[in-house]
Write a protein that holds these residues in place. Sequence first.
Motif, PDB file in Angstrom:
ATOM      1  N   ARG A 263     -37.332   4.925 -47.109  1.00 44.98           N
ATOM      2  CA  ARG A 263     -36.884   3.839 -47.983  1.00 44.98           C
ATOM      3  C   ARG A 263     -38.122   3.234 -48.626  1.00 44.98           C
ATOM      4  NH1 ARG A 263     -31.687   2.132 -46.462  1.00 44.98           N
ATOM      5  NH2 ARG A 263     -30.517   4.071 -46.274  1.00 44.98           N
ATOM      6  N   GLY A 264     -38.431   3.692 -49.837  1.00 51.82           N
ATOM      7  CA  GLY A 264     -39.666   3.256 -50.477  1.00 51.82           C
ATOM      8  C   GLY A 264     -40.860   3.768 -49.692  1.00 51.82           C
ATOM      9  N   ARG A 265     -41.718   2.861 -49.252  1.00 51.28           N
ATOM     10  CA  ARG A 265     -42.917   3.250 -48.504  1.00 51.28           C
ATOM     11  C   ARG A 265     -42.652   3.285 -47.006  1.00 51.28           C
ATOM     12  NH1 ARG A 265     -47.857  -0.312 -50.608  1.00 51.28           N
ATOM     13  NH2 ARG A 265     -48.933   1.151 -49.212  1.00 51.28           N
ATOM     14  N   GLU A 266     -41.462   2.858 -46.568  1.00 50.96           N
ATOM     15  CA  GLU A 266     -41.147   2.814 -45.146  1.00 50.96           C
ATOM     16  C   GLU A 266     -40.486   4.105 -44.683  1.00 50.96           C
ATOM     17  OE1 GLU A 266     -38.740  -0.707 -44.678  1.00 50.96           O
ATOM     18  OE2 GLU A 266     -40.446  -1.767 -43.791  1.00 50.96           O
ATOM     19  N   ARG A 267     -40.701   4.430 -43.416  1.00 53.07           N
ATOM     20  CA  ARG A 267     -40.019   5.533 -42.753  1.00 53.07           C
ATOM     21  C   ARG A 267     -39.157   4.926 -41.645  1.00 53.07           C
ATOM     22  NH1 ARG A 267     -42.126  10.744 -42.422  1.00 53.07           N
ATOM     23  NH2 ARG A 267     -42.063  10.631 -40.149  1.00 53.07           N
ATOM     24  N   LEU A 268     -37.851   5.023 -41.807  1.00 51.51           N
ATOM     25  CA  LEU A 268     -36.927   4.456 -40.831  1.00 51.51           C
ATOM     26  C   LEU A 268     -36.431   5.551 -39.900  1.00 51.51           C
ATOM     27  CD1 LEU A 268     -34.815   2.119 -43.151  1.00 51.51           C
ATOM     28  CD2 LEU A 268     -36.926   1.606 -41.908  1.00 51.51           C
ATOM     29  N   HIS A 269     -36.457   5.273 -38.601  1.00 53.34           N
ATOM     30  CA  HIS A 269     -36.067   6.249 -37.595  1.00 53.34           C
ATOM     31  C   HIS A 269     -34.643   5.970 -37.123  1.00 53.34           C
ATOM     32  CE1 HIS A 269     -40.472   6.150 -37.559  1.00 53.34           C
ATOM     33  NE2 HIS A 269     -40.416   7.410 -37.181  1.00 53.34           N
ATOM     34  N   TYR A 270     -33.816   7.023 -37.151  1.00 59.50           N
ATOM     35  CA  TYR A 270     -32.416   6.909 -36.746  1.00 59.50           C
ATOM     36  C   TYR A 270     -32.104   7.954 -35.678  1.00 59.50           C
ATOM     37  CZ  TYR A 270     -31.373   4.001 -40.845  1.00 59.50           C
ATOM     38  OH  TYR A 270     -31.338   3.008 -41.777  1.00 59.50           O
ATOM     39  N   LEU A 271     -31.210   7.574 -34.781  1.00 60.84           N
ATOM     40  CA  LEU A 271     -30.671   8.548 -33.848  1.00 60.84           C
ATOM     41  C   LEU A 271     -29.838   9.567 -34.613  1.00 60.84           C
ATOM     42  CD1 LEU A 271     -29.351   6.366 -30.883  1.00 60.84           C
ATOM     43  CD2 LEU A 271     -31.249   7.978 -30.806  1.00 60.84           C
ATOM     44  N   ASN A 272     -29.947  10.825 -34.241  1.00 60.52           N
ATOM     45  CA  ASN A 272     -29.082  11.865 -34.787  1.00 60.52           C
ATOM     46  C   ASN A 272     -28.188  12.381 -33.665  1.00 60.52           C
ATOM     47  OD1 ASN A 272     -27.909  13.824 -36.443  1.00 60.52           O
ATOM     48  ND2 ASN A 272     -29.397  15.357 -35.790  1.00 60.52           N
ATOM     49  N   PRO A 273     -26.879  12.162 -33.737  1.00 61.72           N
ATOM     50  CA  PRO A 273     -26.005  12.521 -32.621  1.00 61.72           C
ATOM     51  C   PRO A 273     -25.662  13.998 -32.539  1.00 61.72           C
ATOM     52  CG  PRO A 273     -24.727  11.555 -34.392  1.00 61.72           C
ATOM     53  CD  PRO A 273     -26.166  11.463 -34.810  1.00 61.72           C
ATOM     54  N   ALA A 274     -26.074  14.816 -33.514  1.00 60.92           N
ATOM     55  CA  ALA A 274     -25.633  16.206 -33.552  1.00 60.92           C
ATOM     56  C   ALA A 274     -25.971  16.997 -32.282  1.00 60.92           C
ATOM     57  CB  ALA A 274     -26.205  16.908 -34.783  1.00 60.92           C
ATOM     58  N   PRO A 275     -27.232  16.989 -31.785  1.00 60.45           N
ATOM     59  CA  PRO A 275     -27.521  17.787 -30.576  1.00 60.45           C
ATOM     60  C   PRO A 275     -26.752  17.321 -29.348  1.00 60.45           C
ATOM     61  CG  PRO A 275     -29.552  17.208 -31.722  1.00 60.45           C
ATOM     62  CD  PRO A 275     -28.456  16.392 -32.327  1.00 60.45           C
ATOM     63  N   ILE A 276     -26.600  15.992 -29.174  1.00 58.17           N
ATOM     64  CA  ILE A 276     -25.847  15.482 -28.037  1.00 58.17           C
ATOM     65  C   ILE A 276     -24.386  15.875 -28.166  1.00 58.17           C
ATOM     66  CG2 ILE A 276     -25.224  13.422 -26.740  1.00 58.17           C
ATOM     67  CD1 ILE A 276     -28.187  14.117 -26.634  1.00 58.17           C
TER      68      ILE A 276
END
Length: 262
Positions: free
Chosen positions: A60-73
């Motif tokens: 998001r612009g200059r930021e890197r936002l970290h999100y959980l990805n539920p696919a492997p679980i």
Amino acid sequence: MDSVFKALADPTRRLLLDRLREHNGQTLRELCERLAMTRQSATQHLDLLEQANLVTVVRRGRERLHYLNPAPIHEIEERWISEFDKPRLQALSAIRNQAEEYAMADAPTSVPTYVYVTYIRASAEQVWQALTDADLTARYWGHANVSDWQPGSSWEHRRVDGSGAVDVVGRVLEAEPPTRLVITFEDAPDAERPREPSVVTFLVEPHHDIVRLTVTHENLANQAMFNGISQGWPAVLANLKSLLETGEVLPQAPWEMYRAHG
């Protein structure tokens, strides 16, 4: 699965996942502050989680936002839990959730952003067409997504059962073929709208013969909506992936599994 289990074996990485579960979409700085961890250490752990597809990064612009990805679980659950002991586990989970609801009754709640990542053996153009072509969406989604997909245009999620009923409406906010599509998503088109609609972003990132498709669904109305799309998006995207890679959708509609095993 090896990289997933390796990533989950480390208590620090599990703690990072817990912190993201509590507050999804954090920057590296926010995660370091909450864990009293150096940036270098946090970056190394997050890189491993990202390689295992347990965490996805949204810029998001200059930021890197970290999100959980539920696919492997979700894949682990489908492979080792669903067919064996799911009813008993659901009962235990319901008891635990009810206890947590009583404990948190007076606490303010916020609905997290939902992020799902999948990898598809296809070109970016093929994925874009699958997202925007009414006939293709009708095949893998059971609804035809109808629009000219120009910024500012409306779009409709129409049933293909002959009724012509529209279950979702929205507007196209951004369209950059074949890599980025942003739409509003209103699943109660006839209701009064006391709040802003939720927003879905499709990010298509090609890499040689495959594409990484990231779906971000934000500004969700409530926890019930979050729970619903957490079941819906994996099923829809699995059907899309099957159609593009094999030419056929899955033998049964995958979203019906939740009704059958609920």
